[in-house]
Design a protein around this motif. Structure first.
Motif, PDB file in Angstrom:
ATOM      1  N   LYS A   1      25.279 -24.681   7.456  1.00 54.92           N
ATOM      2  CA  LYS A   1      26.068 -25.909   7.490  1.00 54.92           C
ATOM      3  C   LYS A   1      26.468 -26.225   8.919  1.00 54.92           C
ATOM      4  O   LYS A   1      26.897 -25.341   9.648  1.00 54.92           O
TER       5      LYS A   1
ATOM      6  N   THR B   1      30.280 -30.409  10.888  1.00 57.50           N
ATOM      7  CA  THR B   1      30.862 -31.575  10.200  1.00 57.50           C
ATOM      8  C   THR B   1      30.949 -31.354   8.697  1.00 57.50           C
ATOM      9  O   THR B   1      31.571 -32.124   7.989  1.00 57.50           O
ATOM     10  N   GLU B   2      30.295 -30.309   8.213  1.00 63.07           N
ATOM     11  CA  GLU B   2      30.386 -29.987   6.792  1.00 63.07           C
ATOM     12  C   GLU B   2      31.402 -28.869   6.549  1.00 63.07           C
ATOM     13  O   GLU B   2      31.516 -28.373   5.432  1.00 63.07           O
TER      14      GLU B   2
ATOM     15  N   PRO C   1      33.176 -29.554   1.855  1.00 64.56           N
ATOM     16  CA  PRO C   1      32.553 -30.326   0.779  1.00 64.56           C
ATOM     17  C   PRO C   1      31.438 -29.533   0.099  1.00 64.56           C
ATOM     18  O   PRO C   1      30.675 -30.075  -0.676  1.00 64.56           O
ATOM     19  N   GLY C   2      31.359 -28.261   0.394  1.00 65.94           N
ATOM     20  CA  GLY C   2      30.307 -27.420  -0.183  1.00 65.94           C
ATOM     21  C   GLY C   2      30.848 -26.574  -1.314  1.00 65.94           C
ATOM     22  O   GLY C   2      31.417 -27.085  -2.266  1.00 65.94           O
ATOM     23  N   CYS C   3      30.722 -25.245  -1.176  1.00 68.64           N
ATOM     24  CA  CYS C   3      31.095 -24.384  -2.290  1.00 68.64           C
ATOM     25  C   CYS C   3      32.607 -24.179  -2.379  1.00 68.64           C
ATOM     26  O   CYS C   3      33.103 -23.617  -3.330  1.00 68.64           O
TER      27      CYS C   3
ATOM     28  N   LYS D   1      34.594 -22.336  -0.590  1.00 69.65           N
ATOM     29  CA  LYS D   1      35.103 -20.990  -0.294  1.00 69.65           C
ATOM     30  C   LYS D   1      35.346 -20.831   1.211  1.00 69.65           C
ATOM     31  O   LYS D   1      34.734 -21.507   2.022  1.00 69.65           O
TER      32      LYS D   1
END
Lengths: 180, 109
Positions: free
Chosen positions: B13, B16-17, B60-62, B64
């Motif tokens: 990632k 920015t993510e 905005p991913g998992c 965690k």
């Protein structure tokens, strides 16, 4: 449903009709058992196996017809009753956009900071990322068709950015000229 | 552009993510602790030119948290590892030693 939004440009963007979506959270064993009780399988890490979308190590999204979401939810909840788990109907919170056309990878690549080359993003791979400034979960259903789940409250924004990215005169041709 | 691989979802990632979560491996001093300890916990941070350990959120991913070891001068990433630890794992330390012999950061080296 006649008010489904859509747009045609480099790709066709279409808001999908209501879809049943259930968030299921728990350990791998709990999720595997619960999914089995409704006839689904736990997808591999980072993958979508059609009905079930992998979201994180302890979360999946179960998709089903909108009419049967209550039934599926009840089945999942009773299967996880004595376990540390969560099953929640999120159908109305989210909406799904379908992106179809040869430029699908290209349009997505303009909006999401992810590697969209087919080696890194094959059909069936799920990526939770951002679409411009909003969170989204996206996967390729087939080589030239993607589905993107986004929050319903920002659907208008999503359609807007997809429209600019898919403007007929905004072709880049990166994926067309680089067979990767 | 800083690119970190989240050890939880396995995705590479870009920054920015991700959401930066500040310095890693802080020990909390709460009620009942001495004023000096509490002050250090709240305010005293490393600001190194070189090896640094940070917390990152796969926002905005998992969803965690994880830890990352990187060089603040070159942005070289030495590795990412689980947030469920109070100190950098050996393989991360070894990776840093290979690139920056003699490094130290707080009590770690």
């Amino acid at each position: 449903m006649s008010n489904l939004r859509s747009f045609e440009g480099l790709v066709t963007v279409r808001e999908m009709p209501l879809r049943g979506m259930i968030t299921l959270r728990g350990d791998t064993e709990v999720m595997t058992a619960a999914l089995k009780s409704v006839g689904f399988e736990l997808p591999e890490r980072g993958m979508c196996n059609g009905a079930v979308v992998w979201m994180s190590p302890d979360e999946v999204l179960v998709q089903c017809p909108h009419e049967s979401v209550g039934q599926t939810l009840a089945a999942l909840q009773s299967a996880t009753q004595s376990m540390h788990a969560l099953a929640l109907d999120v159908s109305d919170t989210r909406t799904v956009f379908e992106i179809t056309g040869a430029a699908t990878r290209e349009v997505l690549a303009k909006l999401a900071p992810i590697d969209l080359r087919s080696a890194q993003f094959p059909v069936g791979k799920v990526r939770r990322t951002r679409l411009a400034q909003i969170p989204c979960a996206v996967w390729l259903r087939e080589e030239s068709a993607a589905e993107a789940i986004i929050f319903r409250s920002v659907a208008e924004y999503a359609l807007g950015v997809l429209q600019s990215a898919a403007h007929p005169q905004a072709a880049v041709g990166y994926f067309a000229s680089n067979k990767m | 552009m800083l690119i970190l691989t989240c050890p939880n979802c396995g995705e590479a990632k870009d920054e920015t993510e991700l959401h930066a979560g500040g310095e890693a491996h802080l020990k909390r001093f709460g009620p009942g602790s001495s004023d000096a300890d509490f002050e250090a916990y709240l305010f005293e941070r490393e600001n190194p030119k070189g090896v640094h350990f940070e917390r990152w959120h796969c926002a905005p991913g998992c969803g965690k948290w994880f830890h990352a070891a990187r060089c603040t001068m070159t942005n070289e990433v030495f590795g990412t590892y689980s947030a469920q630890t109070t100190e950098p794992p050996e393989n991360i330390k070894d990776a840093i030693t290979a690139k920056r012999p003699g490094w130290h950061w707080r009590q770690f080296s």
